[in-house]
Scaffold this active site. Sequence first.
Site, PDB file in Angstrom:
ATOM      1  N   ASP A 184      -4.291  -4.464   5.048  1.00 17.73           N
ATOM      2  CA  ASP A 184      -5.166  -3.878   4.028  1.00 17.73           C
ATOM      3  C   ASP A 184      -6.624  -3.923   4.489  1.00 17.73           C
ATOM      4  OD1 ASP A 184      -6.426  -3.127   1.711  1.00 17.73           O
ATOM      5  OD2 ASP A 184      -5.616  -4.739   0.465  1.00 17.73           O
ATOM      6  N   CYS A 222      -9.734  -4.618  -7.679  1.00 14.01           N
ATOM      7  CA  CYS A 222      -8.288  -4.764  -7.546  1.00 14.01           C
ATOM      8  C   CYS A 222      -7.619  -3.571  -8.213  1.00 14.01           C
ATOM      9  CB  CYS A 222      -7.834  -6.062  -8.203  1.00 14.01           C
ATOM     10  SG  CYS A 222      -6.036  -6.211  -8.357  1.00 14.01           S
ATOM     11  N   ASN A 380       3.797  -1.114  -4.011  1.00 13.40           N
ATOM     12  CA  ASN A 380       3.395  -2.471  -4.358  1.00 13.40           C
ATOM     13  C   ASN A 380       4.230  -2.983  -5.530  1.00 13.40           C
ATOM     14  OD1 ASN A 380       2.092  -4.823  -5.076  1.00 13.40           O
ATOM     15  ND2 ASN A 380       0.166  -3.850  -5.660  1.00 13.40           N
ATOM     16  N   SER A 384       1.144  -8.512 -10.490  1.00 15.81           N
ATOM     17  CA  SER A 384       0.323  -8.198 -11.659  1.00 15.81           C
ATOM     18  C   SER A 384       1.141  -7.546 -12.767  1.00 15.81           C
ATOM     19  CB  SER A 384      -0.832  -7.269 -11.265  1.00 15.81           C
ATOM     20  OG  SER A 384      -1.738  -7.924 -10.408  1.00 15.81           O
TER      21      SER A 384
END
Length: 531
Positions: A184, A222, A380, A384
Site C-alpha cells: 500500500d 482511512c 478488502n 472495519s
Amino acid sequence: MSAYQNEIKAVAALKEKNGSSWSAINPEYAARMRIQNRFKTGLDIAKYTAAIMRKDMAEYDADSSVYTQSLGCWHGFIGQQKLISIKKHLKTTNKRYLYLSGWMVAALRSDFGPLPDQSMHEKTAVSGLIEELYTFLRQADARELDLLFTGLDAARAAGDKAKEAELLAQIDNFETHVVPIIADIDAGFGNAEATYLLAKKMIEAGACCIQIENQVSDEKQCGHQDGKVTVPHIDFLAKINAVRYAFLELGVDDGVIVARTDSLGAGLTKQIAVTNEPGDLGDLYNSFLDCEEISESELGNGDVVIKREGKLLRPKRLASNLFQFRKGTGEDRCVLDCITSLQNGADLLWIETEKPHVGQIKAMVDRIREVIPNAKLVYNNSPSFNWTLNFRQQVFDAFVAEGKDVSAYDRNKLMSVEYDDTELAKVADEKIRTFQRDGSAHAGIFHHLITLPTYHTAALSTDNLAKGYFADEGMLAYVKGVQRQELRQGIACVKHQNMAGSDIGDNHKEYFAGEAALKASGKDNTMNQFH
C-alpha cells in the site's frame, strides 16, 4: 546431477582455481550458503514474485475458483510465521501472498508513535517494512534448509542411503517462503514525482505489486472513515504512470499496479477537473458535482462556475474550499474510475466498500466488465466491517423476502449472543465462510485480503495472557495458554533459539573455525527440553 550437487561442483572448481590459499574452504558448506541465500537483492524478489502474480492472474481468468489470499502483516516476524504456518498446514505457499497495510504502518511503525491512517507517517517506513518482511522470509528459507542439511549429515553419518536420497530430493525441490506482496503506497505521499520515488524504494525492497488510491494525498483518510476527498482522473493517472515508470526503470517489467477507488464513500473533491470538450474525462468527472443552475446576475464574488450544455452551474463549495458530489453518485463514479484506470495502465482494481456484500460488488464489476471483460478486483475483507452483524442482517432481509417468520429476531440486535445458536446465525456463518469463494466466482475478486488481522490477533492474545498471568493463574496462564499449545500444535517458535538463527550460527562457526568452534547448541542448552 541435482542442483545441490551442481552448486558443490561449481564451488569445488573455484577452490581448485584458487589453489592452496583456499584449502580451508569446504565446497559443500559454501554451496549450502548459496542455496540458503537464493535471493540476493530485493529486485530479485520483485522480479520472481511479479512472474508468480502474473501467472496467478492468468489462471484466475481461466478459472475463478483459483483466487489468491493474504493477511496484512506489520512486522517481519509476523509475515515469517504466517508463511511457516501455511507451509506446515497446507504444504505449499501457492496462491498465498503478503499484504502490507498503510493503516498498520501508520499505527505501528512510525517514529511518531501510533498515528491514524492519514499518510502522516514517514514514507520510508513503507519500504522499510517491505525489506524487513523479505529479510524474515529469507531467514525462514535459511532455517528450514539448515534443518535439511543437518538431517543430511546425520543420514550420511548413519550410512542411511535411502534417507540421504530423500533429503537430497527435499533440498532440490525446496519451496521458498518468499511470496508476492501487495504493498500500500496510500495516495503516493505527494505529487507524481514523490509517488515515483517512493515506488522505486518499495520495488527495490522487493515489492512486485503496488496499490495506490485516488484520494488527495494531503487529505487522505482511512477508506472506512468519513471525509474522504478524491482527485480528478488526470491526477490519479499521472501517479499510475509514475509507478509503472518505476517498475520499468528497475527492470520489473511484470510489475502489478492495483488502482483503488474510494469514490463509493467519498463525497468531496479538492478541485474541479480540467475539461477541453463535452464528454471528455474531466467533463465526466465534473458531471457528478452537486451544482445549482444560476444566471450571470447571480454570480457572487469569488464564485466558481462551470458551463455545461449551455447552462451556468455553480458547484456547492464548502468552507474548507472542497467541492461536493451529488448524493447517490458513488457507484457510477466507482465504475468510471475503474474503467479509466484499467484503460490507462492499472492491472487490478480495488473498490473500497462500506459493507461485505457480494451482490453490491458484483453489480459494479458487471458494469465494468461490459467494457473490460477481464477486469479483476483485490478486495478488502476489512476488520472495519462488523461481519457478524452484517451477515445476520443480510440473512434476516433474505428471510423476510422469502416470507419466513422473523418474529423471533430483532434486526438491530442480531449481534447478541442469544442468537448464536439460531438458524439465522448458522446460515449467516456459512455465508461468511463461503464469502471469498462466492465473491471470486460471482464478483470478479482475484485476491482476498484482510488488511489488519495481525493487529487484532496481537491484541487478543496479549489480553488473554495478561488476564490470567496478572491475576490468579500466574505462570499457568503462560504454560497452559501458550507453551503447552505450542508444543501440542507443533509451533516451530517453541524452539525460539532455533527460530532466531542460533543453529544456523553454530553451523557457520563450524564452517569458519572447524573443530575449534564454540557452539551454543551443546548438551546444556535448555532448548534440548523441547526435542
